[in-house]
Structure formats: structure tokens, C-alpha cells
Design a protein around this motif. Structure first.
Motif, PDB file in Angstrom:
ATOM      1  N   GLY A 417     -10.255  -2.758  -9.516  1.00  0.00           N
ATOM      2  CA  GLY A 417      -8.530  -1.528  -9.152  1.00  0.00           C
ATOM      3  C   GLY A 417      -8.023  -1.412 -10.485  1.00  0.00           C
ATOM      4  N   ARG A 418      -8.448  -2.404 -11.488  1.00  0.00           N
ATOM      5  CA  ARG A 418      -7.704  -2.054 -13.115  1.00  0.00           C
ATOM      6  C   ARG A 418      -8.542  -0.721 -13.934  1.00  0.00           C
ATOM      7  N   VAL A 419      -9.892  -1.123 -13.835  1.00  0.00           N
ATOM      8  CA  VAL A 419     -10.517   0.178 -14.201  1.00  0.00           C
ATOM      9  C   VAL A 419     -11.191   1.244 -13.704  1.00  0.00           C
ATOM     10  N   GLY A 420     -10.717   1.509 -12.160  1.00  0.00           N
ATOM     11  CA  GLY A 420     -11.181   2.018 -10.986  1.00  0.00           C
ATOM     12  C   GLY A 420     -11.949   2.329 -10.790  1.00  0.00           C
ATOM     13  N   ASN A 421     -13.348   1.056  -9.941  1.00  0.00           N
ATOM     14  CA  ASN A 421     -14.501   1.723 -10.381  1.00  0.00           C
ATOM     15  C   ASN A 421     -14.673   1.045  -8.267  1.00  0.00           C
ATOM     16  N   ALA A 422     -14.951   2.363  -7.682  1.00  0.00           N
ATOM     17  CA  ALA A 422     -14.667   2.386  -6.162  1.00  0.00           C
ATOM     18  C   ALA A 422     -16.052   1.146  -5.725  1.00  0.00           C
ATOM     19  N   GLY A 490      10.841  -6.640  -9.841  1.00  0.00           N
ATOM     20  CA  GLY A 490      11.132  -5.765  -8.668  1.00  0.00           C
ATOM     21  C   GLY A 490       8.901  -6.125  -8.390  1.00  0.00           C
ATOM     22  N   LEU A 491       9.077  -5.223  -8.106  1.00  0.00           N
ATOM     23  CA  LEU A 491       7.870  -4.717  -7.215  1.00  0.00           C
ATOM     24  C   LEU A 491       6.877  -3.535  -7.980  1.00  0.00           C
ATOM     25  N   GLN A 492       5.293  -3.718  -7.971  1.00  0.00           N
ATOM     26  CA  GLN A 492       4.388  -2.465  -8.557  1.00  0.00           C
ATOM     27  C   GLN A 492       4.148  -1.895  -7.381  1.00  0.00           C
ATOM     28  N   LEU A 493       4.161  -1.230  -6.931  1.00  0.00           N
ATOM     29  CA  LEU A 493       3.146  -0.701  -5.803  1.00  0.00           C
ATOM     30  C   LEU A 493       2.481   0.346  -6.392  1.00  0.00           C
ATOM     31  N   ALA A 494       0.411  -0.577  -6.101  1.00  0.00           N
ATOM     32  CA  ALA A 494      -0.823  -0.037  -7.009  1.00  0.00           C
ATOM     33  C   ALA A 494      -1.727  -0.462  -5.984  1.00  0.00           C
ATOM     34  N   PRO A 495      -2.085  -0.041  -4.482  1.00  0.00           N
ATOM     35  CA  PRO A 495      -3.449  -0.350  -4.164  1.00  0.00           C
ATOM     36  C   PRO A 495      -3.951   0.760  -4.467  1.00  0.00           C
ATOM     37  N   PHE A 496      -5.209   0.404  -4.391  1.00  0.00           N
ATOM     38  CA  PHE A 496      -6.601   0.378  -4.691  1.00  0.00           C
ATOM     39  C   PHE A 496      -7.565   0.724  -3.730  1.00  0.00           C
ATOM     40  N   LEU A 497      -6.960   1.656  -2.826  1.00  0.00           N
ATOM     41  CA  LEU A 497      -7.768   1.972  -1.262  1.00  0.00           C
ATOM     42  C   LEU A 497      -9.309   2.674  -1.636  1.00  0.00           C
ATOM     43  N   THR A 498     -10.126   2.059  -1.719  1.00  0.00           N
ATOM     44  CA  THR A 498     -11.480   2.571  -1.615  1.00  0.00           C
ATOM     45  C   THR A 498     -11.366   3.464   0.064  1.00  0.00           C
ATOM     46  N   THR A 499     -12.493   4.317   0.375  1.00  0.00           N
ATOM     47  CA  THR A 499     -13.609   4.675   1.040  1.00  0.00           C
ATOM     48  C   THR A 499     -13.785   3.102   1.871  1.00  0.00           C
ATOM     49  N   ASP A 578     -15.550   6.233 -10.240  1.00  0.00           N
ATOM     50  CA  ASP A 578     -16.529   5.456 -11.112  1.00  0.00           C
ATOM     51  C   ASP A 578     -17.012   4.795  -9.579  1.00  0.00           C
ATOM     52  N   THR A 579     -18.038   5.123  -9.311  1.00  0.00           N
ATOM     53  CA  THR A 579     -19.328   4.394  -8.757  1.00  0.00           C
ATOM     54  C   THR A 579     -20.387   3.782  -9.785  1.00  0.00           C
ATOM     55  N   ARG A 580     -20.242   3.049 -10.853  1.00  0.00           N
ATOM     56  CA  ARG A 580     -21.591   2.432 -11.713  1.00  0.00           C
ATOM     57  C   ARG A 580     -21.482   1.478 -11.223  1.00  0.00           C
ATOM     58  N   SER A 581     -22.167   0.243 -10.816  1.00  0.00           N
ATOM     59  CA  SER A 581     -22.910  -0.590 -10.297  1.00  0.00           C
ATOM     60  C   SER A 581     -24.372  -0.923 -10.933  1.00  0.00           C
ATOM     61  N   THR A 582     -24.646  -2.604 -11.038  1.00  0.00           N
ATOM     62  CA  THR A 582     -25.272  -2.956 -11.299  1.00  0.00           C
ATOM     63  C   THR A 582     -26.315  -3.851 -10.555  1.00  0.00           C
ATOM     64  N   SER A 583     -27.178  -3.675  -9.915  1.00  0.00           N
ATOM     65  CA  SER A 583     -28.677  -4.210  -8.654  1.00  0.00           C
ATOM     66  C   SER A 583     -28.959  -5.535  -9.210  1.00  0.00           C
ATOM     67  N   VAL A 584     -29.291  -7.128  -9.187  1.00  0.00           N
ATOM     68  CA  VAL A 584     -30.192  -7.651  -8.935  1.00  0.00           C
ATOM     69  C   VAL A 584     -31.506  -7.073  -8.119  1.00  0.00           C
ATOM     70  N   ALA A 585     -32.572  -7.655  -8.681  1.00  0.00           N
ATOM     71  CA  ALA A 585     -33.648  -7.313  -7.824  1.00  0.00           C
ATOM     72  C   ALA A 585     -33.866  -8.011  -6.905  1.00  0.00           C
ATOM     73  N   THR A 586     -34.847  -7.106  -6.215  1.00  0.00           N
ATOM     74  CA  THR A 586     -34.963  -8.032  -4.584  1.00  0.00           C
ATOM     75  C   THR A 586     -35.305  -9.020  -4.883  1.00  0.00           C
ATOM     76  N   VAL A 587     -35.359 -10.136  -4.211  1.00  0.00           N
ATOM     77  CA  VAL A 587     -36.596 -11.573  -4.977  1.00  0.00           C
ATOM     78  C   VAL A 587     -36.268 -12.598  -3.420  1.00  0.00           C
ATOM     79  N   ASN A 588     -37.226 -12.789  -3.871  1.00  0.00           N
ATOM     80  CA  ASN A 588     -37.410 -14.278  -2.453  1.00  0.00           C
ATOM     81  C   ASN A 588     -35.948 -15.258  -2.404  1.00  0.00           C
ATOM     82  N   PRO A 589     -35.154 -15.516  -1.503  1.00  0.00           N
ATOM     83  CA  PRO A 589     -33.725 -16.252  -1.477  1.00  0.00           C
ATOM     84  C   PRO A 589     -34.652 -17.714  -1.657  1.00  0.00           C
ATOM     85  N   LEU A 590     -35.670 -18.062  -1.504  1.00  0.00           N
ATOM     86  CA  LEU A 590     -36.225 -19.655  -2.377  1.00  0.00           C
ATOM     87  C   LEU A 590     -36.934 -19.475  -3.281  1.00  0.00           C
TER      88      LEU A 590
END
Length: 821
Positions: A417-422, A490-499, A578-590
Motif C-alpha cells: 500500500g505504501r509503494v502502490g504495488n497492486a 486522530g485518524l488517517q484514512l488511507a485504504p489501498f483498495l485493489t481490484t 505498479d504491477t511488478r512482481s517476482t515469481s518463484v520457479a515451479t518446483v516439486n514441493p517435496l
């Protein structure tokens, strides 16, 4: 960078489509299907159902059921009900509402009148209107509590949060003199039993400040002063003691174990158990950011008290620490913050990463905006959420290693939410909802690839309704979706309402959060929602109304009226994020060693051989390693001197001179394909003419001026390496021939590994620049956690039998250190 493909199909697209694709909503029932990720042996789609029954007074009862087998064969159905004296959510999604009610029920079950632990008070109850840590953990632990209060318990039950925080502070025991330099009347934050006999092998007791600030922000003004005074005294004593015992002026950082990652071989090199002094002298990102937080809070409280001198003191320390964190931990080659360093005089930032440290660096403001965005985007996401460390440790069971922890995921959601990465926010949101729904509770941890509470060899320990996991879910709803963030005034109203979050609220045009009590005011929040969309992104906050009047998102306490305060938030149409995201490789969970997601095992160095003026090193590769797949980096005295070696023999190009020499070498392995780094080998030291051995009190002579190191050879078997409060913490004084003190500082002698009962431990090192001359050494007490009144009921050494701060010192090594040593 992209979101992992296991999250894409419409029926299971938790990260991109929220709950909507497989949510069959009716007036009183709903169902959600959760598909397994590819590669899970025997994986199957699991279903969560919820039935809603109206209760008197407009309340509802939710019956949740799951097809997933529960850890320890607990029931696959749970009934929770809304209560008029607790917050509640009403949306078009029965599951969203039910999971919030379940989190509140988990919190209520953790709200106790007495706590207990087998290590304290002979296992008998201790009166405390507190939050216990979970279904299996019936005590109050500093870091668990503090993160939980920071994430949500502060506003949920402020008096109980304050009671719990007070319980984790302590005065010194009667008869124990206040150590020199500590302010009269000050307190100490408790570092719980832990590695090597606790503080300052571990120094993350300062995480208490995260919780304390949130509690202060939630308290009514009339009740705030008393806890502000208590917080001030706890921070004053703790910060001054840590500055003496844990601060390293050379690096500008605080030493000590990683925060929360406190099971040595789960996240450190396997050899660390033989020398916990090295852990104590290493530096950790999460712990240092927590020291920064504590210093900032102390500065704020000093300012409130009108103490400009102390405000300046702590403010300057915080500013300098922020610079040091960014200088040492940032790895430019991977654009990421390292999790920890070596214990070298010039710390080596290791290519090891942990999500809690990164998220805290972002949310605290330590990370500059560009680095914050890069660090979060580069952190790898597994199919059902982010693991707490990366890369994984080979051959180590699931606990911190190969695991997701919901509270860490909640901090990632906050950071997103702070950096705006949905994209990262969507993944965190989906991970928290999936874990809570399938397990009918907020679990301590989950296996990192299957998302299950038990798979393969772990998690080794796992508790239902784990306190910080409960708070994590509350944070998802109240902070992330409804945007409520209590501030000092007081209060800060700062939702990060992703789709994703918008879709999770169902097809209705509004959602309401009722029953909040904030700073003594009753508050409700109503969301005016835009139409849901399947596209990625977020809905920006468009307007805030307070009691019918348009106001700024920052609402001051003076604007809140005595009765109910109705806040209404309206949102705009979807925006790209910002839609940058890094994925792990698909590996055998065992798999326990797949090089795409696991680090190499640590290599080793053989004895250093001297040939003429040259030193030759011989590397022993990790057992079973593919020699062609690894490269090696060599470090001397904390500096890289060779990178990318594909040979096991190396000659130091810097020739030896005629003067005494001391060089410390370590080597790390790197997977050539994945780039994952091992932990460094245990250091091997070449010493020739640079070391003399003496004993305490015996005169010795330095024949050369320069930087000198002092290490004590000792025995301390007062407790196991994994627990206790009897790390020997001493004050070592260097006296000249006239008896004048020319150098002094804390040295630690942690508990030793029982694997070799005859081995001597090596203390942390005291370094001092000294002229030639004759000296002697005197060892005096500082203090350890056994000196605190809070440990008077501890059943082990240093507890009911009285404080214990002892080690048997056999000899002292006096070392002529190289420049920068």
C-alpha cells in the motif's frame, strides 16, 4: 516480473480475481473453491462454505466448513457469531464478513485473565489481563505481542494491549545495582529467553516500540499520559543499554539475531551453533529497522516532554542509523536489501533476504521511495503467497524455512500500500484469505508451496489462532480495505483498495465496518464502492466524509464528536498501478535442494597453507554438490578478494610482509544458473606473530601500536544454546601501567553447544586502538536478562535461584589487528 501462473486460472485466480470467480453467493450461503498449485502430489481442489443465520439485534451467526483436512484432525466446521460489543463488517460477501468475525473470535479466545508457561512460575498461572500468544502458546512474548499490537490489537482492545505491553517491561531485581550509565527510574524491555541465553545475542526486544506507538495512538487522551510515561522509561533504559552492549560504532549498526527468525539453523549457517558470538556480532535488517523505530518513538516522546537535548540525541541516532542501514544492507547488484551480514569489522551484506525486514524498512521510511518499490517488487512470490525468507535453506525442515507466516504477509500488504504495488497487495490479500478460510483459524504458519498447515516435514510447530496471525487478518480488513490508521492526533484514512479486494467484497455497492472504538470515540466506516472489474489495478480514494461533511483524509481528534462518528469513503474508477512482481520457479514441493529456489549448502575452508610469502586456500565444496554448477567468492577480513572462482584452490595475491599478520578468510558458494548464494563458510584465521595469550589480571606488553582485539576463551554451560537468560555479559577494562582505564566495552560469552563438552567458547571481540606499552585486563559485571525482576520466576538458571551472569574465563587472546580490523 510477473505473477505466478498458478494464480491465473479463472476458477482459482485468488491474486487477480479475488473470491468472485468461484463464489456462489445467495442470501444466506456461499461457497469458495481453492485449487491446488501444479506440482502438489495428490493435490485437489478444496471448498470452503459459509452459512449465515440472523440473530437478534441485527447480529449474524456464521457456520464455516472446509473440505481441507485440518492439522491435528481438528473439526472441519466452525461456528462464530457477531457481537454488539465487537466490530463487525457487512458486505455483499458472506465469506468476507465471516472471516472477519472469525478473526475477532480468535482474538477473544486469546484474551485471558492469566497466562502460563512451563519455564515460569513452576508452570502455574500468572495473573495478567493479557493477550496470550496462541492456542499452543499460553504466555506473552515480546516480539509476537508487539507486532500483533502494531497490526491491529491496539485498536481492538486497547486496555488489554497496554497491559500486555507493560508485562514485557521490567525493573531490575531488588539488590541488583543499576548499571552505570542507565537513567535512574528507567525500565528495561524484556528480551525473552532465546539463542545463547538471550540479550544481547538477540536485541529485537526493541520491536516493543512498534506495539507501544500503536497503543499510544489508540488510547483516549485522558489515559495516554500514564502509558506515555511508562513507554518513555522503558525506551530510555533499553536504548541506553543497547547503545552500550549492542551498538557497533564502526558500522553504525546494532548487532543481534534477526527479528522473529530465531531458530539459528533455519536461517543462519549450520556452523553458527558452535559460535553464537558471531551471531551476536552480525547485523540484521529487521532488528536494525526496529531499533530505528524505537529511537524515533523516543525522540517523539522526548519532544512531548519538552526535553530538547534528549530529543536531539535520539533523533540524531535514528538519522545516522537510517543512513547506515541503507549503506550496509542495500545490494545494488540485485536491487534488494540483505537480511543479514557477517560479524566482520567491515560487515559483508549477504545475499539472503527476508520479507519482514524489507517490509519494515519500507513502512518505517528507512527505505527511500525508489528502493522501497524495487525491494518489494523483487521479493519472490510463491503460488499462494510470499515465503518469509529467500532463497530457502537446503535440507532444513519447514518452519521459518520453506514457510509463509501470515503476520509477515500482512506487513507485505501494508508495504504494498505504501509503494502502490497492486500486484503484491493482491497476492498478500489472497494469501491471507486463503489461509484463514481453509484452516478455519489464523494459523501460525503454512508450508510455502502448497499453503497447507502440514506438508512433508512441517511446519515443525504450528498453532491455531496465533496472535500475530489474528492481527494480520484484522489489519487486512480494517487498515487495507477500510483504510483506518490511528495516528497520534486522530485518524488517517488511507485504504489501498485493489481490484482484488474490491471483488472480494461481492457485487454490492457498499460495505460497512461498525463498532470501532478509537481514542475513546465510536467510529463506523462506510465504503461507497465502484463496480467490480476483472482487470488488475486499484481504486483510488476519491472523497472522505465525516458525519456528512467532506473532510481531508487526515482527521484530527478534535474533529471527532462525542457520539457516533460516521465516516464515508468514496472511490474512483480503476487505475493502473505498479504491477511488478517476482515469481518463484515451479518446483516439486517435496524437493529440499532444487537450485532454482534453494541456496547451496555452505562450503568449507581447509587449513591455510603458507608457501614463502603466499597463502593458499583450499575449498571443500558442499557435500553432494555438482561441481560444475557452483562458483565461489572469497572474502578476506570482510572484503571480497575473489569472485566467480570455478576452482577449489586459490592463492591470495597479497604477499605477506615481515610484520605480524592476521587474516580471516571465508568462502561462499553461488549457483551459476540461479545466482543463489550459500551462507559463508565458518571463517578460518591465519595468525602469525599477531596473537599473544594472557589471563585476566596478568600484565602483558604490546610491542606495536595499533588496533588491538581482545577475545576471551571461556566456558558457559548455564543453559542450552536455544534458550535461557544467562548469556554472560561482562564489562572488559583495559588498564595501563598506572592503572588508568584506556579502553573498555561489553564482551559476551553466550551459552555453548553441548555437542563438544570440552570445547572452549570464543567471546565477542573488544577492539581498541592502543599505543605500545604494558597493560592488564579486568573483567566486571554489566548485566543480562537474569538481572530483571521479570525473570525472578524463571525456572532455569538465573531465575528463581537469583541472577546469574557468569562464565569461566580460561585465557584471553590479545590480537594485533590489521587496519580496519
Amino acid at each position: 516480473m510477473n505473477i505466478h501462473t498458478c494464480l491465473r486460472p479463472a476458477a482459482v485466480a485468488l491474486a487477480l480475481a479475488g473470491l468472485a470467480p468461484s463464489l456462489h453467493a445467495m442470501p444466506d450461503t456461499a461457497r469458495q473453491d481453492f485449487a491446488p498449485c501444479a506440482g502438489e502430489p495428490g493435490g485437489r481442489t478444496e471448498t470452503v462454505g459459509v452459512a449465515v443465520q440472523p440473530l437478534p439485534g441485527g447480529m449474524r451467526q456464521f457456520t464455516l466448513s472446509t473440505t481441507q483436512a485440518q492439522r491435528e484432525q481438528t473439526p472441519q466446521q466452525r461456528v462464530v457469531a457477531e457481537r454488539a460489543d465487537r466490530p463487525r463488517v457487512q458486505s455483499a460477501s458472506p465469506l468476507f464478513d465471516a472471516l472477519f468475525a472469525m478473526a475477532l473470535d480468535d482474538a477473544q479466545l486469546n484474551s485471558v485473565a492469566a497466562i502460563r508457561d512451563g519455564a515460569y512460575n513452576a508452570g502455574q498461572p500468572i495473573d495478567c489481563e493479557c493477550f496470550q500468544t496462541g492456542e499452543k502458546w499460553h504466555y506473552v512474548w515480546t516480539r509476537d505481542l508487539s507486532y500483533a499490537v502494531n497490526l491491529g490489537l491496539a485498536w481492538l482492545d486497547t486496555p488489554r494491549a497496554v497491559n500486555s505491553l507493560r508485562f514485557k517491561t521490567s525493573a531490575f531485581r531488588a539488590g541488583v545495582a543499576l548499571p552505570a550509565g542507565l537513567p535512574a527510574g528507567s525500565l528495561q524491555i524484556v528480551q525473552d529467553t532465546g539463542s545463547g541465553g538471550s540479550w544481547p545475542v538477540s536485541t529485537d526486544r526493541v520491536t516493543w516500540a512498534w506495539g507501544a506507538e500503536s497503543a499510544l495512538n489508540a488510547l483516549p487522551s485522558a489515559q495516554r499520559a500514564a502509558f506515555a510515561e511508562h513507554t518513555w522509561q522503558a525506551l530510555r533504559g533499553t536504548l541506553e543499554a543497547d547503545r552500550v552492549a549492542a551498538f557497533d560504532a564502526r558500522s553504525g549498526l546494532y548487532g543481534g539475531e534477526q527479528s522473529f527468525l530465531d531458530w539459528r539453523t533455519q536461517t543462519y549457517a549450520p556452523w553458527i551453533v558452535r559460535n553464537l558470538s558471531r551471531m551476536s556480532s552480525s547485523k540484521a535488517l529487521s532488528t536494525n529497522v526496529s531499533h530505528f523505530q524505537a529511537l524515533q518513538l523516543a525522540e517523539r516522546l522526548a519532544t512531548e516532554r519538552g526535553d530538547a537535548a534528549l530529543a536531539s540525541r535520539y533523533g540524531q541516532w535514528a538519522a545516522e542509523l537510517k543512513v547506515a542501514i541503507n549503506r550496509v544492507f542495500w545490494l545494488a547488484d540485485v536491487q534488494q536489501y540483505a537480511s543479514l551480514t557477517t560479524d566482520d569489522a567491515t560487515p559483508i551484506a549477504l545475499h539472503k533476504f527476508d520479507l519482514l525486514g524489507i517490509a519494515l524498512a519500507i513502512t518505517s521510511g528507512v527505505a527511500p521511495p525508489e528502493r522501497a518499490a524495487l525491494a518489494l517488487a523483487h521479493y519472490p512470490q510463491a503460488p499462494f503467497g510470499p515465503p518469509v525468507i529467500s532463497p530457502q535453506q537446503p535440507g532444513i525442515a519447514v518452519y521459518h524455512n520453506r514457510a509463509m507466516w501470515p503476520f509477515v504477509t500482512a506487513y507485505a500488504l501494508r508495504a504494498a500500500g505504501r509503494v502502490g504495488n497492486a500486484a503484491v497487495a493482491a497476492q498478500a490479500f489472497a494469501s491471507l484469505q486463503r489461509g484463514a478460510a481453509l484452516n478455519l483459524s489464523n494459523m501460525e504458519n503454512l508450508e510455502w508451496l502448497t499453503g497447507k498447515p502440514q506438508f512433508d516435514d512441517g511446519p515443525v510447530i504450528n498453532s491455531r489462532r496465533q496472535l500475530w496471525s489474528v492481527a494480520a487478518y484484522l489489519s487486512l480488513v480494517v487498515e487495507s480495505v477500510f483504510g483506518v490508521q490511528p495516528q497520534a492526533d486522530g485518524l488517517q484514512l488511507a485504504p489501498f483498495l485493489t481490484t482484488t479486494a474490491r471483488r472480494a467484497l461481492g457485487e454490492g455497492a457498499s460495505a460497512t465496518l461498525q463498532g470501532l472504538q478509537l481514542q475513546g470515540h465510536a467510529v463506523s466506516v462506510r465504503l461507497r464502492l465502484p463496480a467490480a472489474t476483472s482487470a488488475a489495478g486499484h481504486h483510488p480514494l476519491a472523497q472522505v466524509k465525516l458525519n456528512g461533511q467532506v473532510v481531508a483524509p487526515q482527521i484530527r481528534a478534535a474533529q471527532l464528536q462525542p457520539g457516533l462518528n460516521e465516516i464515508e469513503l468514496s472511490f474512483g474508477e480503476r487505475q493502473d498501478s505498479d504491477t511488478r512482481s517476482t515469481s518463484v520457479a515451479t518446483v516439486n514441493p517435496l524437493s529440499h535442494h532444487d537450485a532454482r529456489v534453494f541456496a547451496p549448502d555452505s562450503p568449507a575452508l581447509g587449513p591455510i597453507q603458507r608457501e614463502g610469502r603466499s597463502l593458499h586456500l583450499h575449498i571443500t565444496p558442499p557435500a553432494g554438490a555438482d561441481a560444475q554448477a557452483l562458483r565461489y567468492n572469497v572474502y578476506r577480513d570482510g572484503r571480497a578478494v575473489a569472485r566467480g572462482l570455478n576452482t577449489l584452490a586459490w592463492q591470495d595475491p597479497e604477499p605477506l610482509g615481515a610484520e605480524p599478520v592476521r587474516r580471516s578468510y571465508a568462502v561462499e558458494a553461488v549457483h551459476a544458473a540461479s545466482g543463489h548464494h550459500s551462507h559463508p563458510s565458518e571463517p578460518v584465521v591465519f595468525e602469525e606473530g599477531a596473537v599473544q595469550q594472557t589471563t585476566l589480571g596478568q600484565p602483558f606488553e604490546l610491542t606495536r601500536a595499533g588496533l588491538t582485539g581482545f577475545e576471551l576463551l571461556y566456558e558457559n554451560r548455564a543453559g542450552h544454546i536455544q534458550t535461557g537468560v544467562t548469556n554472560a555479559v561482562k564489562w572488559l577494562r583495559v588498564l595501563d601501567e598506572q592503572g588508568r582505564e584506556v579502553a573498555a566495552g561489553v564482551v559476551q560469552m553466550p551459552h555453548q553447544d553441548d555437542a563438544d563438552p570440552k570445547a572452549l567458547g570464543l567471546s565477542t571481540m573488544l577492539r581498541a586502538p592502543l599505543p605500545r606499552g604494558r597493560y592488564r585486563l579486568v573483567l566486571q559485571d554489566y548485566f543480562n536478562m537474569s538481572a530483571l525482576q521479570s525473570n525472578a520466576s524463571y525456572n532455569g538458571a538465573g531465575g528463581v535461584g537469583g541472577p546469574l551472569n557468569q562464565a569461566e574465563v580460561k585465557a584471553v587472546k590479545v590480537i594485533a589487528l590489521p587496519e580496519g580490523g
